[in-house]
Write a protein that holds these residues in place. Structure first.
Motif, PDB file in Angstrom:
ATOM      1  N   HIS A 130      19.844 -98.949  -7.094  1.00  0.00           N
ATOM      2  CA  HIS A 130      18.886 -98.407  -6.374  1.00  0.00           C
ATOM      3  C   HIS A 130      18.358 -99.390  -5.103  1.00  0.00           C
ATOM      4  O   HIS A 130      18.060-100.346  -6.118  1.00  0.00           O
ATOM      5  CB  HIS A 130      18.353 -97.570  -6.181  1.00  0.00           C
ATOM      6  N   ASN A 135      21.662 -96.394  -1.470  1.00  0.00           N
ATOM      7  CA  ASN A 135      21.127 -95.595  -0.245  1.00  0.00           C
ATOM      8  C   ASN A 135      19.630 -96.301   0.817  1.00  0.00           C
ATOM      9  O   ASN A 135      18.858 -94.668   0.926  1.00  0.00           O
ATOM     10  CB  ASN A 135      19.945 -95.410  -1.701  1.00  0.00           C
ATOM     11  N   VAL A 136      20.039 -97.101   1.749  1.00  0.00           N
ATOM     12  CA  VAL A 136      18.768 -97.648   2.494  1.00  0.00           C
ATOM     13  C   VAL A 136      19.168 -96.820   3.599  1.00  0.00           C
ATOM     14  O   VAL A 136      20.181 -96.216   4.083  1.00  0.00           O
ATOM     15  CB  VAL A 136      19.498 -99.096   2.776  1.00  0.00           C
ATOM     16  N   VAL A 194      18.531 -93.167   3.940  1.00  0.00           N
ATOM     17  CA  VAL A 194      18.901 -91.686   3.946  1.00  0.00           C
ATOM     18  C   VAL A 194      17.495 -91.178   3.311  1.00  0.00           C
ATOM     19  O   VAL A 194      16.345 -91.552   2.677  1.00  0.00           O
ATOM     20  CB  VAL A 194      19.340 -92.186   2.521  1.00  0.00           C
ATOM     21  N   ASN A 212      14.625 -89.084   2.633  1.00  0.00           N
ATOM     22  CA  ASN A 212      14.444 -87.815   1.489  1.00  0.00           C
ATOM     23  C   ASN A 212      13.289 -87.359   1.603  1.00  0.00           C
ATOM     24  O   ASN A 212      11.934 -88.253   2.044  1.00  0.00           O
ATOM     25  CB  ASN A 212      14.833 -88.892   0.306  1.00  0.00           C
ATOM     26  N   HIS A 226      13.111 -94.194  -0.287  1.00  0.00           N
ATOM     27  CA  HIS A 226      14.507 -94.913  -0.046  1.00  0.00           C
ATOM     28  C   HIS A 226      13.589 -95.398   1.329  1.00  0.00           C
ATOM     29  O   HIS A 226      12.942 -95.224   2.291  1.00  0.00           O
ATOM     30  CB  HIS A 226      14.671 -93.525   0.978  1.00  0.00           C
ATOM     31  N   THR A 262      13.577 -98.323   5.148  1.00  0.00           N
ATOM     32  CA  THR A 262      14.390 -97.655   6.044  1.00  0.00           C
ATOM     33  C   THR A 262      14.938 -99.142   6.344  1.00  0.00           C
ATOM     34  O   THR A 262      16.593 -99.234   6.830  1.00  0.00           O
ATOM     35  CB  THR A 262      13.802 -98.112   7.055  1.00  0.00           C
ATOM     36  N   SER A 299      14.456-103.327   0.531  1.00  0.00           N
ATOM     37  CA  SER A 299      14.927-102.297  -0.488  1.00  0.00           C
ATOM     38  C   SER A 299      15.344-103.506  -1.913  1.00  0.00           C
ATOM     39  O   SER A 299      14.563-104.450  -1.364  1.00  0.00           O
ATOM     40  CB  SER A 299      16.303-102.496  -0.037  1.00  0.00           C
TER      41      SER A 299
END
Length: 152
Positions: free
Chosen positions: A117, A121-122, A124, A126, A132, A134, A139
């Motif tokens: 993670h 997943n940056v 995405v 949700n 998640h 931006t 991250s």
């Protein structure tokens, strides 16, 4: 007041014995590697000195579905993770959620804990969880740990 305390103790003790937990394996990480985001350089390797993490794997024979429970850290928390039983070839897989996986080989007692993670997943969307990020700068750092377990 006395009735309240007795009532609380009864509730807590009932929850503690709702199902049987037997310590089956204790594991300790021996190495960790990963990546960290640097604004000037982008993603760079991160080999850190870290405090070893202790994982405890409990057998849960009185449960109907999940036969093992993974505890991250030395103390029980609400984030203990249910795992399936060992596969026919002796592998235990635990999906930690939020991009994490724990795998144990019953024969050689080696484990891998990966956390991906924070990279793939940056950005995405949700709607259920606002986890998640931006951009890469917001991250988490993906990592992988390895170690050995001892059967208890």
């Amino acid at each position: 007041m006395k009735k309240l305390i007795v009532s609380l103790l009864a509730t807590v003790s009932f929850q503690a014995v709702a199902y049987e937990k037997i310590l089956a394996y204790e594991c300790q990480s021996t190495a960790r590697v990963g990546f960290v985001y640097d604004a000037a350089q982008g993603w760079i390797p991160n080999i850190t000195k870290f405090k070893p993490v202790i994982y405890k794997i409990f057998a849960t024979p009185t449960r109907k579905n999940n036969k093992y429970e993974l505890q991250l850290g030395d103390k029980a928390t609400l984030s203990d993770i249910d795992c399936d039983d060992f596969s026919p070839n002796g592998l235990l897989y635990c999906d930690i959620g939020l991009g994490g996986h724990f795998k144990l080989n019953k024969a050689n007692l080696r484990f891998v804990h990966s956390f991906d993670h924070g990279y793939f997943n940056v950005g995405v969307p949700n709607q259920k969880l606002a986890l998640h990020p931006t951009t890469d700068a917001e991250s988490l750092s993906p990592t992988q740990q390895i170690g050995l377990c001892v059967k208890k």
